[in-house]
Design a protein around this motif. Structure first.
Motif, short mmCIF file in Angstrom:
data_model
loop_
_atom_site.label_atom_id
_atom_site.label_comp_id
_atom_site.label_asym_id
_atom_site.label_seq_id
_atom_site.Cartn_x
_atom_site.Cartn_y
_atom_site.Cartn_z
N ASP A 243 -8.01 -5.17 -6.15
CA ASP A 243 -8.01 -6.50 -7.00
C ASP A 243 -6.38 -6.58 -6.95
OD1 ASP A 243 -11.05 -5.42 -8.78
OD2 ASP A 243 -10.49 -6.43 -6.75
N THR A 244 -5.50 -6.45 -5.97
CA THR A 244 -4.11 -6.73 -6.16
C THR A 244 -3.99 -7.20 -4.89
OG1 THR A 244 -3.98 -4.55 -5.06
CG2 THR A 244 -3.74 -4.99 -7.44
N LEU A 245 -2.76 -8.15 -4.65
CA LEU A 245 -2.00 -8.97 -3.28
C LEU A 245 -1.89 -7.41 -2.71
CD1 LEU A 245 -0.56 -11.55 -2.53
CD2 LEU A 245 1.56 -10.85 -2.69
N GLU A 246 -1.11 -6.65 -2.21
CA GLU A 246 -0.74 -5.72 -1.46
C GLU A 246 -2.33 -5.28 -1.16
OE1 GLU A 246 -0.52 -2.73 -5.06
OE2 GLU A 246 0.08 -5.15 -4.16
N TYR A 247 -3.65 -5.12 -1.72
CA TYR A 247 -5.13 -5.01 -1.13
C TYR A 247 -5.99 -6.05 -0.38
CZ TYR A 247 -10.31 -3.91 -1.43
OH TYR A 247 -11.41 -3.47 -0.94
N GLU A 248 -5.31 -7.80 -0.77
CA GLU A 248 -5.76 -8.03 0.37
C GLU A 248 -5.16 -8.56 1.80
OE1 GLU A 248 -8.80 -9.44 -2.45
OE2 GLU A 248 -8.44 -10.19 -0.32
N PHE A 249 -3.65 -7.87 1.30
CA PHE A 249 -3.04 -8.03 2.29
C PHE A 249 -3.60 -7.00 3.49
CE2 PHE A 249 0.64 -8.83 5.39
CZ PHE A 249 1.24 -7.38 5.93
N LEU A 250 -4.21 -5.75 3.13
CA LEU A 250 -4.17 -4.60 4.45
C LEU A 250 -5.50 -4.75 4.76
CD1 LEU A 250 -2.45 -2.10 2.23
CD2 LEU A 250 -1.48 -3.26 4.24
N ARG A 251 -6.41 -6.03 3.92
CA ARG A 251 -7.58 -5.80 4.64
C ARG A 251 -7.55 -6.28 5.91
NH1 ARG A 251 -11.54 -9.05 0.31
NH2 ARG A 251 -12.21 -8.62 2.11
N ASN A 252 -6.81 -6.91 6.14
CA ASN A 252 -6.67 -8.10 8.18
C ASN A 252 -6.41 -6.77 9.05
OD1 ASN A 252 -6.74 -10.48 6.58
ND2 ASN A 252 -5.33 -10.65 6.14
N ILE A 253 -5.73 -5.68 8.10
CA ILE A 253 -5.51 -4.50 9.34
C ILE A 253 -6.62 -3.92 9.71
CG2 ILE A 253 -4.04 -2.73 10.06
CD1 ILE A 253 -1.48 -4.07 7.73
N GLY B 80 -2.02 14.61 -2.22
CA GLY B 80 -2.37 15.05 -1.07
C GLY B 80 -3.84 14.82 -0.72
N ARG B 81 -3.94 13.29 -1.29
CA ARG B 81 -5.46 12.93 -1.11
C ARG B 81 -4.74 10.86 0.04
NH1 ARG B 81 -8.63 12.02 -6.74
NH2 ARG B 81 -10.69 11.85 -5.18
N ALA B 82 -3.54 10.82 -0.28
CA ALA B 82 -3.68 9.90 0.56
C ALA B 82 -2.38 10.22 1.40
CB ALA B 82 -3.15 8.40 -0.43
N ASN B 83 -2.00 10.08 2.43
CA ASN B 83 -0.99 9.74 4.15
C ASN B 83 0.41 9.01 3.26
OD1 ASN B 83 -3.15 9.87 5.93
ND2 ASN B 83 -2.27 11.79 6.14
N ALA B 84 -0.16 7.74 2.68
CA ALA B 84 1.04 6.79 2.07
C ALA B 84 0.77 6.16 1.65
CB ALA B 84 1.93 6.16 2.91
N PHE B 85 1.24 5.50 0.22
CA PHE B 85 1.10 4.62 -1.20
C PHE B 85 1.46 3.60 -1.04
CE2 PHE B 85 0.93 3.18 -5.24
CZ PHE B 85 1.81 2.15 -5.74
N VAL B 86 0.52 1.94 -0.52
CA VAL B 86 1.48 0.83 -1.01
C VAL B 86 0.95 -0.09 -3.36
CG1 VAL B 86 0.55 -1.37 -0.05
CG2 VAL B 86 0.47 0.65 1.74
N GLY B 87 2.35 -0.29 -3.15
CA GLY B 87 2.57 -1.08 -4.43
C GLY B 87 3.39 -0.99 -4.56
#
Length: 658
Positions: free
Chosen positions: A139-149, A170-177
């Protein structure tokens, strides 16, 4: 005594003023995310952070008290809407939130970035995110943005710190925030050398203080206090406290304290050092201000690029020659381009309406809407007639297919349609031209089709002088000659029917009788060619069909088989076999020959009008046969091998005999 009375009255009035002042003092309930450093977070159970310090200064200036409530962002929005809190710290503007809250002036401008491990060389930006696992806050701006990828896998957390811990574990390859939060957590946990920020400006974001919708008095107080702090330097002081290198600042302060303690007698030197330090701080402030201005300029450029990209997509959509509409799972229209408006004739706003309120979509999606969501099937290249009004009729070709989100979940459908009215007119004109040309060619070759019945009639005519008084001959000539004449008539009518088909006259007929009649007609012709015509049929094989059309089909198939075996008959005795039998709920007719056969390509083209391998053929025989079979609800199949012969199979539904 009088003095004591006056003193008591003075104290009483002072206490009353204090009570009135306390009663008039305003208390605001402020919601904050306890896991969003360095803007605000909980430390020993108390709220701290840049936004908290800023809020305290605002409260001091507007003369209010603050009660803090730690609450996750998603719940805080609901509480603000329900008036359980008055102010929400670090809210960002979005169209969805704008309907339920108002936003103050910006308190911090930053950006959304991408954090990966230092040794990770595969992810350098957004282009490498597909097929990677991304940790981010829901429920963040980046969450809405990455939904289109597409093809991006997500590991969603309730806050920024937890999302970063998913990367650390190690449960993810990258963090977006939030870049500011990421830098703070990396420094606090000593992971600056293990992780890197590869994309610092994926999205610009401005944080504000949010209040309830239309609470303009409180919003005005917040904006006035924020502007005042920015103008008098208070904002810069708080910014340096939280966003400058805290370790360097602490060491520098400790060094100054040691100098002051050790060189107390050299107060003048310390004084000059203080002046110099103040000038350095002013220079740093100027540098940071310049950096902030540059960052703000870059963010504005990013915003402009995003706006241009959205506008470009809209121009592409609206310039499409096809009408395009999207409908969500609830049946509500989410987009409707310019061409769709033109074809549908809708005058008002369409987006937001239910699709059944738009007559064109109601027609195209009738029985399709439910099927798309139940079966996830697509409906491609279907045609429909759209009578918009008394003066406008469109022939449309349309496509309906599912619409998926970035998580590959079905969340709607897309319907596209195009006007093929002119294309249909041209297609009909070309078809008529080709048919007329083919009919002209058939007239020249019709003698070939009539030759066999005329041969039979001629044979009987030649035998009249010798067998005139023969009773059996008289019976045969009176039986077969009229049949042969009728056959010639049917051949001519079959050609006329192809040019202008007659009304079907379906009735219950016995297939076995028709096969026997056709066998009698061609038995002598086959023998003259050295071919044995055999008929094997069960009795009482009833179907519902047009008997004249069915006879024409069998005759065409026999003629084709005889022609195919003419060469083979010169070398050895060959057989043309007619076989009819019952199979379950169907009646099956096989016409089998041992002729030259066909290749796979020739089999596919055999039933096309005007296709022929004969030197003088017209290419209408099998085409007419296939047309008649389909008109009588049957099916025609070709099974052939080059050099080994051909079997034509006709299948009809079985009926009870009359």
């Amino acid at each position: 005594m009088k003095k004591l009375f006056v003193l008591a009255m003075f104290i009483l009035l002072a206490l009353q003023g204090t009570i009135v002042q306390a009663e008039e003092e305003t208390i605001f309930v402020v919601g904050y995310d306890p896991n969003f450093p360095p803007l605000h977070f909980s430390q020993d159970g108390e709220p701290v952070g840049f936004a908290v310090d800023l809020m305290e200064e605002v409260a001091l200036r507007i003369g209010a008290e603050i009660t803090y409530v730690p609450v996750p962002q998603k719940e805080a929005i609901v509480k603000l809407q329900d008036q359980q809190i008055d102010i929400l710290l670090s809210a960002y503007f979005s169209e969805k939130h704008a309907n339920i809250m108002d936003f103050s002036d910006s308190i911090l401008g930053t950006s959304i970035g991408l954090v990966v491990r230092e040794e990770d060389k595969d992810i350098e930006g957004l282009a490498q995110l597909p097929n990677a696992v991304i940790a981010l806050q829901s429920d963040t701006l980046e969450y809405e943005f990455l939904r289109n990828i597409r093809n991006v896998q997500y590991h969603v957390a309730s806050n920024q710190v937890t999302a970063l811990e998913l990367l650390f574990n190690g449960r993810a390859n990258a963090f977006v925030g939030n870049v500011t939060t990421a830098q703070y957590v990396l420094e606090e946990t000593g992971r600056e050398d293990d992780y890197k920020i590869v994309g610092s400006y994926l999205l610009p974001i401005d944080y504000t203080m949010a209040v309830q919708k239309e609470n303009y008095p409180l919003l005005s107080q917040l904006n006035s206090a924020i502007r005042e702090m920015k103008s008098d330097g208070t904002y810069s002081t708080l910014y340096e406290k939280w966003f400058e290198n805290r370790n360097d600042l602490t060491d520098r302060l400790w060094m100054v304290i040691q100098i002051i303690g050790s060189l107390l007698l050299l107060a003048i030197v310390v004084f000059f050092i203080g002046i110099r330090w103040n000038r350095q701080l002013q220079g740093e402030v100027a540098k940071k201000t310049d950096v902030l201005n540059q960052m703000n300029s870059k963010l504005q450029e990013k915003i402009e690029q995003m706006k241009n990209s959205d506008e470009f997509q809209k121009q592409i959509l609206n310039s499409s020659p096809r009408g395009i509409a999207t409908v969500n799972q609830d049946g509500m229209i989410t987009s409707f381009n310019t061409k769709a408006v033109e074809i549908s004739g809708e005058l008002g706003q369409v987006v937001g309406l239910h699709y059944e309120q738009v007559l064109l979509l109601k027609k195209l999606l009738q029985d399709r809407f439910i099927q798309v969501f139940q079966t996830k099937n697509s409906f491609l290249g279907e045609e429909a007639v759209w009578e918009r009004d008394e003066h406008s009729t469109y022939y449309l070709r349309y496509y309906v297919y599912p619409l998926y989100d970035f998580e590959k979940r079905l969340n709607g459908l897309i319907v596209t349609f195009e006007d093929i009215t002119e294309e249909r007119k041209l297609r009909l004109q070309i078809f008529e031209q080709e048919k007329n040309q083919a009919l002209s060619r058939v007239v020249a070759g019709i003698a070939h089709e009539i030759r066999n019945p005329l041969t039979s009639i001629k044979t009987f005519a030649e035998l009249i002088p010798r067998k005139y008084n023969n009773e059996r001959f008289q019976k045969e000539i009176s039986t077969y000659v009229p049949q042969e004449i009728e056959r010639v008539n049917q051949l001519i009518e079959g050609l006329i029917d192809y040019a202008k088909p007659k009304q079907l006259n379906k009735e219950l007929i016995d297939i076995s009788l028709i096969l026997k009649e056709c066998t009698i007609l061609f038995e002598r012709t086959a023998l003259n060619k050295g071919i044995s015509l055999q008929c094997e049929t069960e009795d009482e094989l009833w179907i519902e069909a047009d008997s004249n059309q069915l006879k024409q089909v069998i005759i065409n198939l026999i003629i084709n088989s005889l022609d195919a075996m003419s060469t083979e008959a010169e070398l050895r005795d060959v057989v043309l076999n007619l076989h009819a039998f019952s199979k379950g709920e169907h009646i099956v007719i096989n016409v089998s020959d041992k002729g030259e056969g066909m290749t796979e390509t020739e089999q596919l083209q055999a039933i096309e009008p005007f296709y022929t391998t004969k030197e003088k053929g017209t290419g209408l025989g099998l085409a007419i046969a296939n047309q008649y079979v389909h008109e009588n609800d049957g099916k025609l199949e070709i099974n052939s091998k080059k050099g080994k012969g051909t079997t034509i199979t006709l299948t009809f539904s079985k009926k009870n005999g009359g």
